[in-house]
Design a protein around this motif. Structure first.
Motif, PDB file in Angstrom:
ATOM      1  N   ILE A 115       0.920  -1.273   0.114  1.00 32.16           N
ATOM      2  CA  ILE A 115      -0.071   0.101   0.130  1.00 32.16           C
ATOM      3  C   ILE A 115       0.775   1.122   0.204  1.00 32.16           C
ATOM      4  CG2 ILE A 115      -1.798   1.302   1.480  1.00 32.16           C
ATOM      5  CD1 ILE A 115      -2.472  -1.444   2.449  1.00 32.16           C
ATOM      6  N   SER A 179      -1.054   3.211  -9.132  1.00 32.05           N
ATOM      7  CA  SER A 179      -1.996   2.144  -9.243  1.00 32.05           C
ATOM      8  C   SER A 179      -1.808   1.011 -10.438  1.00 32.05           C
ATOM      9  CB  SER A 179      -3.407   2.771  -9.213  1.00 32.05           C
ATOM     10  OG  SER A 179      -3.744   3.657  -8.153  1.00 32.05           O
ATOM     11  N   THR A 184      -1.218  -1.174  -4.354  1.00 29.23           N
ATOM     12  CA  THR A 184      -2.630  -0.369  -3.842  1.00 29.23           C
ATOM     13  C   THR A 184      -2.151   1.298  -3.597  1.00 29.23           C
ATOM     14  OG1 THR A 184      -3.558  -2.238  -3.213  1.00 29.23           O
ATOM     15  CG2 THR A 184      -4.558  -0.197  -2.445  1.00 29.23           C
ATOM     16  N   VAL A 186      -3.226   5.258  -2.866  1.00 34.07           N
ATOM     17  CA  VAL A 186      -4.159   6.095  -2.647  1.00 34.07           C
ATOM     18  C   VAL A 186      -3.773   7.562  -2.377  1.00 34.07           C
ATOM     19  CG1 VAL A 186      -6.141   6.522  -0.976  1.00 34.07           C
ATOM     20  CG2 VAL A 186      -5.395   4.254  -1.257  1.00 34.07           C
ATOM     21  N   LEU A 242      -6.018   3.429   6.191  1.00 38.85           N
ATOM     22  CA  LEU A 242      -5.487   3.219   4.755  1.00 38.85           C
ATOM     23  C   LEU A 242      -4.172   2.374   4.789  1.00 38.85           C
ATOM     24  CD1 LEU A 242      -6.488   6.836   3.328  1.00 38.85           C
ATOM     25  CD2 LEU A 242      -7.498   4.715   2.612  1.00 38.85           C
ATOM     26  N   GLY A 245      -4.770  -1.066   5.491  1.00 39.59           N
ATOM     27  CA  GLY A 245      -5.649  -1.878   4.666  1.00 39.59           C
ATOM     28  C   GLY A 245      -7.018  -2.263   5.266  1.00 39.59           C
ATOM     29  N   ARG A 248      -9.837   0.188   2.151  1.00 39.68           N
ATOM     30  CA  ARG A 248      -9.487  -0.050   0.593  1.00 39.68           C
ATOM     31  C   ARG A 248     -10.262   0.391  -0.504  1.00 39.68           C
ATOM     32  NH1 ARG A 248      -5.479  -3.715   1.424  1.00 39.68           N
ATOM     33  NH2 ARG A 248      -5.225  -3.912  -0.910  1.00 39.68           N
ATOM     34  N   SER A 254      -8.693   5.626  -6.677  1.00 34.77           N
ATOM     35  CA  SER A 254      -7.375   5.934  -6.008  1.00 34.77           C
ATOM     36  C   SER A 254      -7.193   7.101  -5.397  1.00 34.77           C
ATOM     37  CB  SER A 254      -6.108   5.949  -7.162  1.00 34.77           C
ATOM     38  OG  SER A 254      -6.201   6.959  -8.012  1.00 34.77           O
ATOM     39  N   TRP A 265     -14.966   8.191  -1.453  1.00 36.89           N
ATOM     40  CA  TRP A 265     -14.286   7.909  -2.726  1.00 36.89           C
ATOM     41  C   TRP A 265     -14.617   8.532  -3.875  1.00 36.89           C
ATOM     42  CZ3 TRP A 265      -9.819   5.389  -1.753  1.00 36.89           C
ATOM     43  CH2 TRP A 265      -9.915   4.530  -0.512  1.00 36.89           C
TER      44      TRP A 265
END
Length: 292
Positions: A115, A179, A184, A186, A242, A245, A248, A254, A265
């Motif tokens: 992540i 991404s 992963t 963000v 975040l 995890g 998610r 993203s 999101w």
């Protein structure tokens, strides 16, 4: 035990997140300008320091993969006149280029499915109505050398605001590219969080106001009057969620925004959704950072 690397974890909501990660049993490697305890020296105003930090991290890891990379440090300046050790505009150098280089240097150490969280800001999107000068572009060379920008606002405060909001657009674009590279990623917008170290370079009255406004606010006040205003505890806990995890991104997303203390999101700004712009920023940043 999860292994994590973090910037911006010694003050503000970053310290809240770091504390929770450590209490949860994570092995956390912190970069700090004034290292204390187990942290490693890191000055984001110089790319040489970023490289030295990455080398120290790899030595300390001894082959252990990194499960999460949290890039939370940042600043805002009253103008765009500051320059980093490498000659780049300071806000862009700290908020984007140093973190970009750190990601590139540590990519080989990331575990499968690792992540990466980059702290951004809703100010990258004019639709949020944040009141700061919105970004006109994400041209790495012009942001690094604003004197070359033909559209630059000559007013120092406006130029400083643009440097900040554009650097936060860069964070969203960087997460977009990452991404597609097996992690992963963000870009995390914590909303408006007063009482952090973000404003340490602003004028004294603004620093005082930032600190005073950082006093705890009842949740009902936040919900009723300003959905973008969040406490340090809420912002820090969401950042930890975040990194761990526990929160998610949905498929194809993203960009995370903390609103009324809850992660959402939404779509980022239109430029932030431009894949070609994201790749151009990635490639141009590599040249500035001295990468092949």
């Amino acid at each position: 035990m999860s292994t994590m690397v973090m910037t911006g974890g010694t003050s503000g909501f970053g310290a809240t997140a770091a504390g929770r990660l450590i209490r949860g049993g994570a092995r956390l490697i912190l970069g700090a300008r004034r290292p204390d305890g187990d942290s490693i020296p890191l000055d984001l105003t110089g790319l040489a320091s970023v490289r030295a930090f990455a080398t120290s991290v790899r030595e300390r890891l001894g082959g252990t993969p990194v499960d999460a990379l949290v890039l939370n440090a940042g600043l805002i300046r009253p103008d765009a006149g500051g320059r980093s050790a490498d000659g780049f505009e300071t806000t862009f150098a700290v908020n984007h280029l140093a973190h970009y280089l750190l990601v590139r240097l540590l990519l080989p150490t990331l575990a499968d499915g690792a992540i990466v969280v980059l702290t951004t800001s809703g100010t990258h999107d004019p639709a949020t109505g944040a009141g700061l000068t919105p970004p006109r572009h994400a041209d790495a060379d012009l942001l690094a050398h604003p004197d070359r920008d033909p559209g630059r606002d000559p007013r120092p405060r406006k130029a400083g605001e643009h440097a900040y909001t554009a650097s936060k657009l860069c964070a969203v674009l960087t997460a977009r590219v990452l991404s597609g590279r097996g992690v992963t990623a963000v870009a995390y917008d914590p909303g408006q969080v007063f009482g952090t170290g973000l404003a340490k370079d602003l004028a004294f009255p603004l620093r005082v106001a930032w600190s005073v406004l950082g006093t705890p606010v009842p949740r009902w006040v936040v919900s009723r009057f300003n959905p973008h205003l969040n406490s340090r505890a809420a912002a820090g806990n969401a950042l930890a969620d975040l990194a761990l995890g526990l929160a998610r991104p949905p498929a194809g997303r993203s960009y995370a925004a903390l609103r009324r203390g809850r992660l959402t999101w939404p779509d980022p700004s239109e430029p932030a959704r431009d894949g070609r712009l994201a790749q151009a920023l990635w490639d141009d940043s590599a040249k500035l950072a001295g990468l092949a």
